[in-house]
Design an enzyme around this catalytic site. Structure first.
Site, PDB file in Angstrom:
ATOM      1  N   ILE A 134     -15.323  14.245   6.022  1.00  0.00           N
ATOM      2  CA  ILE A 134     -14.001  13.497   6.287  1.00  0.00           C
ATOM      3  C   ILE A 134     -13.564  12.843   4.713  1.00  0.00           C
ATOM      4  O   ILE A 134     -12.731  13.170   4.016  1.00  0.00           O
ATOM      5  CB  ILE A 134     -13.864  12.357   7.095  1.00  0.00           C
ATOM      6  CG1 ILE A 134     -13.921  13.018   8.560  1.00  0.00           C
ATOM      7  CG2 ILE A 134     -12.593  11.655   6.988  1.00  0.00           C
ATOM      8  CD1 ILE A 134     -12.648  13.891   8.878  1.00  0.00           C
ATOM      9  N   ASP A 164       0.211   4.899   1.382  1.00  0.00           N
ATOM     10  CA  ASP A 164      -0.248   5.597   2.675  1.00  0.00           C
ATOM     11  C   ASP A 164       0.007   4.992   4.000  1.00  0.00           C
ATOM     12  O   ASP A 164      -0.603   4.014   4.273  1.00  0.00           O
ATOM     13  CB  ASP A 164      -1.448   6.313   2.847  1.00  0.00           C
ATOM     14  CG  ASP A 164      -1.801   7.317   1.642  1.00  0.00           C
ATOM     15  OD1 ASP A 164      -1.079   8.158   1.409  1.00  0.00           O
ATOM     16  OD2 ASP A 164      -2.845   7.015   0.839  1.00  0.00           O
ATOM     17  N   ASP A 171       0.805  -1.279   0.228  1.00  0.00           N
ATOM     18  CA  ASP A 171      -0.062  -0.234  -0.030  1.00  0.00           C
ATOM     19  C   ASP A 171       0.939   1.326  -0.014  1.00  0.00           C
ATOM     20  O   ASP A 171       2.156   1.106   0.336  1.00  0.00           O
ATOM     21  CB  ASP A 171      -0.822   0.005   1.202  1.00  0.00           C
ATOM     22  CG  ASP A 171      -1.671   1.133   1.176  1.00  0.00           C
ATOM     23  OD1 ASP A 171      -2.208   1.537   0.368  1.00  0.00           O
ATOM     24  OD2 ASP A 171      -2.112   1.506   2.257  1.00  0.00           O
ATOM     25  N   ASP A 216     -14.803  13.838   1.974  1.00  0.00           N
ATOM     26  CA  ASP A 216     -14.775  14.787   0.824  1.00  0.00           C
ATOM     27  C   ASP A 216     -13.276  15.572   1.114  1.00  0.00           C
ATOM     28  O   ASP A 216     -12.676  15.940   0.028  1.00  0.00           O
ATOM     29  CB  ASP A 216     -15.770  16.125   1.022  1.00  0.00           C
ATOM     30  CG  ASP A 216     -17.239  15.532   0.520  1.00  0.00           C
ATOM     31  OD1 ASP A 216     -17.226  14.590  -0.011  1.00  0.00           O
ATOM     32  OD2 ASP A 216     -18.082  16.310   0.956  1.00  0.00           O
TER      33      ASP A 216
END
EC number: 3.1.3.-
Length: 692
Positions: free
Chosen positions: A398, A248, A246, A400
């Protein structure tokens, strides 16, 4: 009349049963009859057959009283294991001060013993103690010394030989086997010489505390290694051919400024787009408020910590920014257990009737804090609101922050502020590439954002290290939805309409699905190891449905291990475990005086548990433990991750052929056999890593 009862081994392995307070003094059960202490049998009813048969005597530890008649006994006599080598000398009668009594008439010049009656016990009868002993120890199979190699086992089972003796306590009696010779404390005490139970218990307390203090230095010499990799399932890196990542919080880590950015942006969206009161802007992000893995009751607007057995940890339940009293929690949930149908769904979401949402993502820390702040505002101002609407509005705000690109643009504009430069990420990737390993990247983040971040932490040539790069994958849907095809992106980020027949190195692909990925690459089964920080979105489907090996990145692990290595934590936890063991052993004393002492110990234990929680987080404690149980977070981590570590850099400490073996943690029924755990069974230690 009534009598307390205690049982021990007598001469030549015969059993001795002593009855206390029976017409003012002790007596012995021999030859299935009661006999007095005068050296001759009395005319007594056969107690063994009429009041207690052998099985009842052995099998009813709650039985504290027996009733018998027709026996007259002398007052103030004691029965103690003898010191001689023959039957006659193995037990003798003493007075309340431990002095031998004069020979009774017909006693052949010495005090009579129960063995004189020729008693033979039922097969298998050993030491047994019922009811409230009067100076007699409560034997336990859990007695034993402990080593510094296993602090928890040491504390729970008594620390060192002195603590073991303290927990056994009593009158110098060994719980199993033969009675000790030349004991200094009587086996039992006559009514006139009852011990001071308060002094007795506090003596045991002080002795256990001294032993705990002596154990701490040895524990401090065996600290846990924060850079170790921990294994839930045996796995050899020599079997791994393909490594997946992944992005992040796996390849890249962010500074504390990012969560403040997310909180502020979502808070402003609530005010500007959802028309929440402008006063909410007065609330600022507190990085020390929440921890990952918490559950949120959507309908009650309550944030809480739940253990692996669905029990709420009392004291960690928050409405707004204030703790909910334990009594209110118990009334609200009719106890502290959350039924399965109310728990979050497989991915931690509150859907299909589930009322709980579990926050597993590191990005969810600002969301939990924002929920709590808005709840706090409404409660303080007595504003009536619908908790379900609040949860949905905060969740959308959150979301958005991510989907509208607010977070991505801010990071790209000031990458040095938000991304923690980690040169070890490149070192890990280079090491794997040098050993011929294939690598791929699957992330939910957009292409330009990933490209700028990887250029910063790895270099302009970062794509040369990866065989496949997939962005905006929309995990976990990527692992389950077969309908979405891959789309290729050109250098300018424009999506192409070409049909994908092969995933090419150096190219970037968007969306797609795992089934098509497996078809195009052939990378299947346990030769693939995928790393991610989200236990559900990154790891669950891969290990359950596709047989990939999985590695969880848990940044909080390093900080928690460092706390656990402090002397203050070691001292507190070792004594807490020892005190718990002491309470367990001494709870057999049911008299009022003893119970007052035990209540003081329970109060101290409760205070120490709160102190232990505060070491990690003042509101919710450790990510991995409640007071004594694993958290629900750890339960899922153990199920879905073969290995876990604080960061990818931990891989640099291991050879690419290293095999990770899970530590054989003793099950509860195995603990006595594991009290002296060898060094090979311990968790990875700091000094061992430093020695390398």
């Amino acid at each position: 009349m009534e009598a307390d009862i205690a049982v021990g081994r007598g001469p030549r392995d015969s059993a001795v049963v002593v009855l206390f307070n029976f017409i003012g003094g002790p007596t012995c059960l021999v030859s299935s009859h009661l006999c007095g202490v005068g050296g001759e049998k009395r005319s007594c009813v056969p107690l063994w057959r009429t009041d207690l048969d052998g099985s009842k005597l052995r099998g009813c530890p709650n039985l504290a009283r027996v009733t018998h008649r027709n026996c007259s006994l002398q007052r103030g006599h004691l029965l103690q294991p003898g010191r001689g080598g023959d039957t006659a000398g193995r037990s003798e009668l003493e007075d309340g001060l431990g002095r031998p009594r004069p020979a009774a008439p017909g006693g052949r010049g010495r005090p009579a013993t129960c063995s004189d009656a020729g008693f033979r016990p039922p097969a298998g009868l050993s030491f047994w103690n019922a009811g409230r002993p009067r100076g007699v120890s409560h034997s336990s199979a859990a007695d034993g010394s402990a080593t510094a190699a296993s602090m928890a086992a040491a504390a729970a089972r008594g620390v060192g030989a002195r603590a073991a003796a303290a927990l056994r306590g009593g009158c110098g009696v060994v719980g199993r086997g033969r009675p000790q010779a030349a004991t200094t404390r009587p086996l039992c005490t006559a009514p006139g010489a009852a011990p001071d139970m308060k002094s007795y218990l506090w003596d045991r307390y002080r002795e256990a505390k001294r032993s705990t203090h002596e154990l701490v230095p040895s524990v401090m010499s065996n600290l846990l290694n924060p850079d170790a990799i921990f294994s839930n399932n045996e796995m050899s890196l020599s079997d791994i051919e393909i490594y997946g990542f992944d992005y992040d919080y796996t390849l890249v880590f962010y500074s504390k400024h990012l969560h403040t950015l997310i909180f502020n942006a979502a808070r402003d969206l609530l005010i500007n787009e959802h028309r929440y009161p402008a006063e909410i802007r007065n609330y600022e992000y507190d990085p020390d408020f929440a921890i990952r893995g918490l559950h949120y009751d959507v309908q009650r607007a309550i944030l809480m910590k739940i253990d692996a057995f669905h029990y709420i940890q009392l004291g960690t339940v928050y409405r707004g920014l204030n703790v909910v009293p334990d009594e209110e929690v118990i009334e609200m949930y009719e106890g502290s257990h959350v039924p399965l149908e109310q728990m979050s769904d497989f991915y931690g979401k509150s859907s299909h009737g589930n009322t709980m949402k579990q926050f597993m993502d590191i990005f969810s820390l600002p969301e939990m804090t924002l929920l709590s702040c808005v709840n706090e505002y409404f409660l303080k101002n007595n504003i009536d609101y619908e908790p379900v609407h609040l949860y949905k509005d905060v969740k959308d705000s959150i979301r958005d922050v991510h989907t509208k690109g607010i977070m991505y643009r801010a990071i790209e504009a000031d990458i040095e502020k938000y991304i923690c430069y980690a040169e070890q990420t490149r070192a890990v990737l280079a090491k794997l590439a040098d050993h011929g390993k294939k690598m791929f990247l699957i992330t939910n983040s957009p292409s330009s954002f990933v490209d700028k971040g990887m250029r910063y932490i790895v270099g302009k040539d970062w794509r040369d290290l990866f065989d496949v790069v997939i962005v905006q994958a929309e995990k976990p849907n990527f692992f389950n939805d077969k309908r979405r095809p891959f789309r290729k992106m050109n250098e300018k980020g424009v999506l192409l309409w070409d049909k994908i027949h092969k995933l090419q190195k150096g190219q970037i692909y968007k969306q797609g699905n795992l089934y098509e990925f497996l078809k195009l690459t052939g990378w299947r089964g346990s030769k693939v190891l995928y790393f991610g920080d989200h236990i559900y979105s990154d790891l669950a489907d891969l290990t359950l449905k596709h047989g990939w090996r999985t590695g969880a990145i848990i940044p909080e692990l390093r900080s928690e291990l460092k706390i656990m290595n402090t002397e203050q934590y070691v001292q507190t936890m070792t004594w807490l475990q020892t005190l718990t063991g002491l309470l367990e052993q001494m709870q057999v004393y049911r008299d009022a005086e003893s119970q007052l002492v035990l209540q003081e110990w329970k109060k101290e234990r409760k205070e120490m548990r709160e102190m232990t929680k505060n070491f990690f987080n003042a509101q919710f404690g450790s990510l991995f433990r409640t007071d004594q149980n694993p958290t629900y977070f750890l339960r899922r981590l153990s199920r879905f991750a073969d290995i876990y570590m604080a960061s990818l850099s931990c891989l640099l400490n291991y050879d690419v052929s290293h095999t990770f073996y899970p530590r054989r943690t003793p099950l509860q029924h195995e603990i006595p056999a594991w009290s002296d755990m060898p060094a090979a069974c311990r968790a990875p230690l700091l000094h061992e890593a430093q020695a390398k």
